[in-house]
Design a protein around this motif. Structure first.
Motif, short mmCIF file in Angstrom:
data_model
loop_
_atom_site.label_atom_id
_atom_site.label_comp_id
_atom_site.label_asym_id
_atom_site.label_seq_id
_atom_site.Cartn_x
_atom_site.Cartn_y
_atom_site.Cartn_z
N THR A 150 1.26 -1.23 0.11
CA THR A 150 -0.38 0.02 0.17
C THR A 150 1.39 1.42 0.22
OG1 THR A 150 -1.98 -0.70 1.32
CG2 THR A 150 -1.98 0.62 1.15
N ASP A 198 -7.58 -5.10 -2.21
CA ASP A 198 -7.18 -5.62 -1.00
C ASP A 198 -8.00 -5.69 -0.21
OD1 ASP A 198 -6.40 -6.71 1.62
OD2 ASP A 198 -4.25 -5.91 1.51
N ASP A 222 -6.18 -0.29 2.91
CA ASP A 222 -5.21 0.43 3.80
C ASP A 222 -5.19 2.72 2.97
OD1 ASP A 222 -5.34 -0.64 6.14
OD2 ASP A 222 -3.00 -2.01 5.36
N ASP A 268 -2.96 -2.13 -5.76
CA ASP A 268 -3.04 -2.13 -4.78
C ASP A 268 -3.39 -3.27 -4.27
OD1 ASP A 268 -1.49 -3.15 -1.69
OD2 ASP A 268 -3.17 -1.21 -1.09
#
Ligand SMILES: Nc1ncnc2c1ncn2[C@@H]1O[C@H](COP(=O)(O)OP(=O)(O)O)[C@@H](O)[C@H]1O
Ligand SMILES: [Mg+2]
Length: 402
Positions: free
Chosen positions: A158, A180, A185, A261
């Motif tokens: 991230t 994710d 995040d 990500d």
């Protein structure tokens, strides 16, 4: 940008009706295709067998080839490779009666831009054929997909995704998608409180287009657009490969760089992101457990048929004075070169804690300079990518270069 009504830059003389070649479909599927496409397409009454397909394609030069993956999927893959080589402007669409993630990824790798389950997704088929004729995305306007995948949790996927995106954003339209589905995040690392998230996008997938997508993005001060995960894990329906594919196809039309990500999970979302990536950044830290897991991922990627040339090994949290494992050791164990190194630096931790970019915490820090150099890896990649556009899997999926 092409607008509907202007002739398609296609190899067919037909402007408003797509010239469609259907290969290997049985009578039932053929009926569904005819019903779905109606007057939008010119197509024969029966499907062409795989054996005759190349001969017919050379003669008719179709805008769209629809191939059945129900029985002869190996043939369908072989024909795609031939069509890509000989008729690179032809849009390839795979159809099947049931969804199958492995088969779908194989289709994507072969160059199919859609994998459509009939009759459920017939609207997608209609759209794909329509867009093949009224495709208004100029070739060099579609984006590069950069998939960031961690060898294990905590290696910095991230952190690198958001800082890389911010480096790219001053001159390009850039977005980060938080793929994710268990951590999510990205928003926190950029101190964003998005009102819309990935959950809304997947809920309304059938209506997804570039305009709707733009409305779902949170915008960071760096100009990076972010499609975040929801704050809570309450409604965590993980998307299918088809859904991820649909999202990525739309996103790639809107942005020059799409950074995904993927965290460190091995799920349909990550594997689909790996399949369509122009560049796959496999992130590891220089310790035994991470390197071992990087190796496992490299094996998996190889099994999935993802070429090494698309994978870049990135080493994060490197203590240059006292490395835990040396770069030559890592390279030898993994059988591939480390293409970028990012130092272990307290500035990184501070940036993450404060929801800031490293360059906004300390532009001169070692980690900020490393990230700048790491970005060079990607921008050089763009030149490389342009040169090799016709070989790029992504290029064919999103109709780049051709
Ligand atoms: N280069 C670095 N130097 C120091 N700490 C780092 C560095 N990269 C990442 N970190 C730390 O590692 C933690 C995990 O990073 P993160 O990007 O959340 O990992 P992942 O997404 O792979 O799980 C962050 O909270 C950050 O403090
Ligand atoms: Mg993460």
């Amino acid at each position: 940008m092409r607008t509907p009504g202007t002739p398609a830059p296609s190899n067919s003389s037909v402007t408003h009706t797509a010239n469609v070649l259907v290969i290997g479909a049985d009578a039932l599927s053929m009926g569904q295709i005819r019903e779905t496409l109606g007057t939008e397409a010119a197509l024969s009454n029966t499907a062409t067998p795989f054996d005759d397909a190349m001969m017919v394609a050379r003669k008719n030069r179709p805008n769209v080839v629809i191939a059945s993956f129900d029985t002869e999927h190996e043939e369908a893959i072989r024909i795609a490779q031939q069509i890509r080589a000989e008729l690179p402007k032809t849009v390839l669409v795979a159809i099947a009666r049931r969804t199958d993630p492995d088969r779908m990824r194989a289709a994507m790798r072969a160059g199919y831009s859609e994998f459509i389950v009939l009759p459920e997704d017939s609207e997608l088929l209609r759209q794909a054929v329509h867009e093949a004729v009224f495709n208004d995305t100029p070739d060099d306007d579609a984006g590069q997909v950069i998939t960031v995948w961690g060898a294990k949790g905590g290696v910095g996927s991230t952190f690198l995704s958001v800082n890389l995106a911010a480096e790219l954003s001053p001159v390009q339209r850039v977005c980060v998608l938080d793929m994710d589905f268990s951590m999510g995040d990205v928003a926190a690392m950029l101190d964003l409180e998005p009102s819309n998230t990935m959950a809304e996008v997947f809920k309304n997938l059938s209506r997804l287009d570039e305009r709707m997508l733009n409305g779902q993005m949170a915008i960071h001060t760096s100009r990076v657009h972010v499609l975040a995960q929801p704050k809570t894990l309450e409604h965590r329906d993980e998307p299918s490969s088809d859904a991820v594919m649909k999202l990525l196809t739309t996103v790639a039309k809107s942005y020059q760089y799409v950074v995904l990500d993927c965290g460190s999970r091995v799920d349909d979302a990550a594997l689909t992101a790996a399949t369509v990536a122009d560049r796959l950044l496999l992130v590891t830290t220089p310790d035994v457990l991470s390197v071992k897991n990087a190796w496992r991922r490299l094996q998996l990627l190889e099994r999935l048929g993802i070429e090494r040339s698309r994978i870049s090994l990135v080493l994060n949290r490197v203590d240059r004075k006292a490395p835990l494992l040396s770069v030559p050791d890592i390279e030898q164990n993994l059988g591939c070169r480390v293409e970028a190194q990012i130092s272990e630096d307290r500035v990184a931790m501070k940036a993450v804690n404060d929801g800031k970019l490293v360059r906004d915490v300390d532009r001169r820090s070692q980690v900020a300079r490393d990230i700048e150099a790491f970005t060079g890896l990607i921008t050089n990649g763009e030149v490389l990518h342009d040169k090799k556009a016709s070989n790029s899997i992504f290029a064919s999926i999103f109709k780049l270069g051709g």
